[in-house]
Design an enzyme around this catalytic site. Structure first.
Site, PDB file in Angstrom:
ATOM      1  N   VAL A 122      41.612  43.718  40.000  1.00 26.08           N
ATOM      2  CA  VAL A 122      41.077  42.414  40.402  1.00 26.08           C
ATOM      3  C   VAL A 122      42.166  41.360  40.298  1.00 26.08           C
ATOM      4  CG1 VAL A 122      38.646  42.902  40.016  1.00 26.08           C
ATOM      5  CG2 VAL A 122      40.032  42.114  38.120  1.00 26.08           C
ATOM      6  N   LYS A 123      42.233  40.559  41.348  1.00 26.50           N
ATOM      7  CA  LYS A 123      43.290  39.544  41.421  1.00 26.50           C
ATOM      8  C   LYS A 123      42.681  38.196  41.060  1.00 26.50           C
ATOM      9  CE  LYS A 123      47.189  39.238  44.600  1.00 26.50           C
ATOM     10  NZ  LYS A 123      47.553  39.247  46.017  1.00 26.50           N
TER      11      LYS A 123
END
Ligand code: G3P
Length: 223
Positions: free
Chosen positions: A83-84
């Site tokens: 996840v960014k």
């Protein structure tokens, strides 16, 4: 050094996979928009099926709670989703919480060595310094990568450095010399890395020489 592809384009990902050096993929909302993708989850799922490496998918929320909720939904898409999260104060809180839950977080939009230090302290699996955008404002983006790699090495942080916002082969060369863990590269730059005018010239000469000899050789059916 690992090569990630910086794209949401399926054809580019398939082509890079065919070369055998696709170690992961990074996307962001702008890359998704470039492909006109409305169903982000479906595209992330498809990308995750094309590589065993991490696939970064970015949250849109700006508050910690919203980021955590969105990140958990993204991580449910496939086991190789990273996840960014943007490097903001709420982003750091979200990173700590997600890392404690065992999720791989890529802290993005990093423009200073101290932001990267905070990312590592918050438990990020990856940190993404944007080198091209620093070059754009008259700085040397690769100096930032050098500083981050030194700091992480000083303290044996396991957070991996993804050199992002790469615009040219020179960025990749310097990243490799510095010893950055990963470059996330646009497909156009992969093509530039592979091509050299002397390779083209040499190949044309080899083929021309081969043709000259082939033209002189008698045809097998002629007497
Ligand atoms: O990985 C980050 C990258 O997509 C940003 O690149 O060229 O928009 O600065 P750029």
């Amino acid at each position: 050094m690992k090569f990630f592809l910086d794209t949401a384009n399926i054809e580019e990902i398939k082509r890079c996979a065919s070369f055998g050096f696709l170690d992961g993929v990074t996307t962001n909302p702008s890359l998704m928009a470039r492909e006109n993708i409305s169903d982000q989850a479906a595209r992330i799922e498809e990308i995750c099926s094309l590589t065993e490496g991490p696939v970064s998918a970015e949250v849109i929320a700006a508050d910690t709670e919203g980021m955590v909720e969105e990140a958990r939904a993204l991580a449910d898409i496939a086991p190789n989703v990273a996840v960014k999260i943007p490097l903001t104060m709420p982003g750091l809180s979200a990173t700590r919480s997600l890392a404690d839950q065992g999720l791989a977080v890529n802290l993005t939009l990093v423009f200073s060595p101290l932001q990267a230090l905070l990312a590592a302290k918050a438990g990020a699996a990856f940190v993404s310094p944007f080198v091209g955008r620093l070059d754009d404002v008259g700085m040397d983006g690769m100096d930032l990568v050098e500083d981050i790699v030194s700091i992480f090495s000083n303290y044996a942080f396991e957070t991996e450095v993804i050199v992002a916002s790469i615009r040219s082969p020179q960025h990749v060369l310097r990243a490799a010399l510095i010893g950055a863990d990963i470059c996330t590269v646009p497909f156009k730059v992969i093509e530039q890395l592979a091509s050299h005018p002397l390779t083209d010239k040499g190949l044309a000469a080899f083929l021309a020489d081969h043709e000259k000899v082939a033209a002189k050789r008698p045809h097998p059916n002629s007497h």
